[in-house]
Design a protein around this motif. Structure first.
Motif, PDB file in Angstrom:
ATOM      1  N   ILE A 158      -5.605  -7.508  -4.403  1.00  0.00           N
ATOM      2  CA  ILE A 158      -4.417  -7.090  -3.635  1.00  0.00           C
ATOM      3  C   ILE A 158      -4.325  -7.888  -2.330  1.00  0.00           C
ATOM      4  CG2 ILE A 158      -5.337  -5.130  -2.314  1.00  0.00           C
ATOM      5  CD1 ILE A 158      -2.879  -3.585  -2.971  1.00  0.00           C
ATOM      6  N   ILE A 159      -5.462  -8.130  -1.685  1.00  0.00           N
ATOM      7  CA  ILE A 159      -5.437  -8.893  -0.427  1.00  0.00           C
ATOM      8  C   ILE A 159      -5.001 -10.336  -0.696  1.00  0.00           C
ATOM      9  CG2 ILE A 159      -6.901  -9.893   1.379  1.00  0.00           C
ATOM     10  CD1 ILE A 159      -8.408  -7.242   1.456  1.00  0.00           C
ATOM     11  N   TRP A 189       2.212   1.797  -3.394  1.00  0.00           N
ATOM     12  CA  TRP A 189       1.115   2.203  -4.272  1.00  0.00           C
ATOM     13  C   TRP A 189       0.795   3.688  -4.100  1.00  0.00           C
ATOM     14  CZ3 TRP A 189      -4.588   0.119  -3.902  1.00  0.00           C
ATOM     15  CH2 TRP A 189      -5.281   0.510  -5.055  1.00  0.00           C
ATOM     16  N   GLY A 193     -13.004  -0.961  -7.914  1.00  0.00           N
ATOM     17  CA  GLY A 193     -12.451  -0.780  -6.573  1.00  0.00           C
ATOM     18  C   GLY A 193     -12.459  -2.047  -5.745  1.00  0.00           C
ATOM     19  N   ARG A 194     -13.613  -2.722  -5.728  1.00  0.00           N
ATOM     20  CA  ARG A 194     -13.745  -3.912  -4.898  1.00  0.00           C
ATOM     21  C   ARG A 194     -12.889  -5.061  -5.432  1.00  0.00           C
ATOM     22  NH1 ARG A 194     -19.746  -5.727  -3.687  1.00  0.00           N
ATOM     23  NH2 ARG A 194     -19.726  -5.205  -5.878  1.00  0.00           N
ATOM     24  N   ARG A 216     -10.195  -4.791  -7.198  1.00  0.00           N
ATOM     25  CA  ARG A 216      -8.811  -4.430  -6.925  1.00  0.00           C
ATOM     26  C   ARG A 216      -8.426  -4.813  -5.496  1.00  0.00           C
ATOM     27  NH1 ARG A 216      -6.005  -1.094 -10.300  1.00  0.00           N
ATOM     28  NH2 ARG A 216      -7.834  -0.689 -11.548  1.00  0.00           N
ATOM     29  N   LEU A 217      -9.331  -4.517  -4.573  1.00  0.00           N
ATOM     30  CA  LEU A 217      -9.070  -4.805  -3.161  1.00  0.00           C
ATOM     31  C   LEU A 217      -8.945  -6.311  -2.933  1.00  0.00           C
ATOM     32  CD1 LEU A 217      -8.836  -3.129  -0.537  1.00  0.00           C
ATOM     33  CD2 LEU A 217     -11.185  -3.805  -0.044  1.00  0.00           C
ATOM     34  N   LEU A 270       0.828  -1.203   0.000  1.00  0.00           N
ATOM     35  CA  LEU A 270       0.000   0.000   0.000  1.00  0.00           C
ATOM     36  C   LEU A 270       0.863   1.254   0.000  1.00  0.00           C
ATOM     37  CD1 LEU A 270      -2.899  -1.050   2.401  1.00  0.00           C
ATOM     38  CD2 LEU A 270      -2.902  -0.953  -0.079  1.00  0.00           C
TER      39      LEU A 270
END
Lengths: 264, 343
Positions: free
Chosen positions: B250-251, B143, B243-244, B246-247, B140
């Protein structure tokens, strides 16, 4: 059908769009003209539902844009960006398939019938031969057609194009505009922005001329784009004249110089 | 179906390397014995210990195959698959072919978290949790720095990753400085070099769970990862809020990286090199890229681990060997402008 009613939009306290009202029926090709920074892009972003109007409304088939879900809206209206600079060399077919996102559930993947549909859209634009080429390896004009195919596969009837010819050479510009015009004949409603008034004169059914967030001229290109309107838009004198060619009579624009130029 | 054939070859190669790896090592065991031991284990596992083959091998042989080689080979496969898949996902998500778990600082961050956890004397779950938290923080951080930077994002992200990495490796050095020189320091140092030699079956189970938790959603969502490679506005007009997605990506990718780091230490470059080899062979579509990266990553790390334990009398840490392969790939990407291209 897409329409706006007294559409206003401001960034903070700076108004960008002021009372913009217009209606576009099926099978219309509209050219949006105006100098840089007059709110053309903001106007498009409002139409696409990316931005929420400060007041007034955007309606697609009589329903407010913000009442559609993202998936539903994707079936009504599609966006074709100015240019596409791929980071990865996806094949043209892979890129077109992305347009099917709204028709597939979250974990679903496009299958053979989807590929057939994508190939059909490529065929409509005459670029089916490019299907398995890398999107980095095709020309700018071909890439623009690929983006149009991606919008077609989405099943939307309204297409928004932000300067579709801005990065293309003379020949490719013509080819892309010809394709856009063919799509209009198939019943699509297309709204495109351009810096070339001749694109409006040659291809569009209607021209919307924007200045300072207002529409200053709206109508068939021949009427709307007078020398006076062009002068107001771009602050230069423009000679608008008819020229006969092999294929009939066309209207051309010749820029003559600034307002202060002596020898107009 | 050209793709099916290539995939079949990759699967066969992966399986072949998996089985061949059991014969490689200092203690020679013949082919038939290994197969018998494995078959016996398998039968016992399936029948809940009721049946088994008649034992014609020594218990030392069994111990080597089952307690030493099996967890090590499985760990190599798992870590290789996790790092390669995470790398492929990071590249797509950041629209940047030059990123990977190590470039973004995820590995170093996770490494710092794990070193800290060893210092604090935490359990295995503590080590994984800490490495996840710090791995995530590192990604993060890189980023946000690259997003707010005024230079081109591709370069900004690589530079931000270098900065974040060096910050966390400084942190790791500090942890080593204050660690107990008798027990903690050797543990941290050895583990940082990247090695699978001390893997136990229990460690394996512990890392397998988070890796699979990360891998399964990425596998299911793999076609959609393509959509992260186009601009936000385009994706949105196609009817998806990125957005979701991507999240989630990444997680999952960071969870897999952290879990790998917590059992194998720092094994660099796999996450950069393997996705690019896959892009060259299988194309850019994430429908293919995710499963192929996982398989190729698994095969690659099993192979490298075999080399690491046979090439010299002392074992060579994996991180050293992977760097020999990864660094040239990175140089190639710099020279070609960041993208391994294919037609």
């Amino acid at each position: 059908m897409i329409e706006t009613k007294k559409l206003c939009f401001s960034y903070g306290n700076t108004p960008v769009l002021k009372d913009v009202s217009f209606t576009a029926g099926e099978g219309t090709l509209i050219s949006v003209l105006g100098p840089n920074g007059v709110g053309k892009t903001t106007f498009f972003r409002c139409l696409l539902g990316f931005l929420k109007p400060s007041s007034g409304s955007v309606l697609i088939n009589g329903k407010q844009v913000n009442l559609y879900s993202k998936r539903e809206l994707a079936h009504e209206i599609a966006y074709i960006p100015q240019s596409y600079n791929p980071v990865f060399n996806h094949t043209v077919l892979d890129c077109v398939l992305m347009g099917l996102t709204s028709s597939l559930s979250t974990f679903e993947q496009p299958g053979p019938e989807h590929e057939k549909k994508a190939l059909h859209c490529l065929q409509m634009l005459g670029i089916e031969k490019l299907a398995h080429r890398g999107s980095m390896k095709i020309s700018g004009g071909e890439r623009q057609l690929m983006l149009i195919a991606r919008a077609l596969v989405q099943d939307a009837k309204v297409l928004i194009m932000d300067e579709p010819t801005s990065s293309l050479d003379y020949g490719n510009s013509f080819m892309v505009m010809k394709c856009i015009s063919d799509l209009k004949d198939r019943g699509y409603t297309i709204i495109f922005s351009s810096h070339n008034p001749e694109h409006g004169l040659r291809w569009a059914d209607r021209v919307l001329a924007f200045k300072d967030g207002c529409i200053i001229a709206d109508g068939p290109a021949q009427n709307a784009l007078s020398g006076n309107v062009l002068k107001e838009l771009y602050a230069i004198d423009v000679c608008v004249n008819n020229v006969s060619t092999r294929d009939g009579e066309y209207t051309v624009c010749i820029p003559l110089g600034g307002t202060n130029a002596q020898n107009v | 179906m050209k793709y099916r054939l290539k995939l079949a070859i990759l699967c066969t190669a992966c399986l072949f390397i998996f089985i061949a790896s059991f014969f490689i090592g200092r203690y020679g065991i013949d082919f038939l014995t290994v197969l018998k031991i494995l078959a016996d284990r398998f039968v016992r596992l399936v029948s809940f210990g009721k049946f088994g083959l008649k034992q014609t091998w020594t218990s030392a042989q069994q111990s080597i195959v089952v307690n030493i080689r099996l967890p090590r080979i499985a760990a190599a496969a798992l870590v290789g698959a996790a790092l390669a898949t995470a790398g492929a996902c990071y590249q797509g998500m950041f629209r940047n072919p030059m990123v990977s778990p190590d470039i973004l600082g995820a590995s170093t961050g996770a490494g710092f978290g794990a070193a800290l956890a060893i210092l604090l004397g935490l359990s295995y779950s503590g080590i994984t949790t800490m490495s996840f938290v710090f791995g995530m923080t590192a990604v993060l951080l890189a980023w946000f720095v690259s997003k707010s930077s005024r230079i081109q994002t591709t370069i900004a992200m690589v530079l931000a990753g270098v900065m974040v990495s060096s910050l966390f490796s400084a942190g790791t050095s500090f942890v080593k400085l204050v660690a107990d020189t008798q027990s903690q320091l050797p543990a941290i140092t050895y583990w940082l070099m990247g090695s699978l030699s001390s893997i136990k079956t229990s460690d394996l189970g512990f890392a397998a769970i988070p890796i699979l938790i990360g891998l399964v959603p990425l596998f299911l969502l793999r076609w959609r990862i393509n959509l992260l490679t186009v601009s936000e506005a385009e994706a949105r007009s196609m009817g998806i809020e990125t957005g979701r997605l991507r999240l989630v990506v990444i997680i999952c990718a960071t969870l897999m990286t952290s879990a790998s780091v917590s059992i194998s230490g720092m094994i660099g470059w796999v996450g950069l090199a393997i996705p690019h080899f896959c892009r060259l062979i299988f194309g850019q579509d994430y429908r293919r890229l995710i499963p192929c990266s996982a398989l190729m990553g698994a095969a690659f790390l099993m192979l490298v681990d075999n080399i690491s334990r046979t090439i010299t009398t002392a074992e060579i840490p994996l991180g050293i060997l992977t760097a020999f392969i990864g660094a040239p790939v990175f140089l190639y990407l710099i020279i070609t402008g960041g993208s391994a291209r294919n037609d």
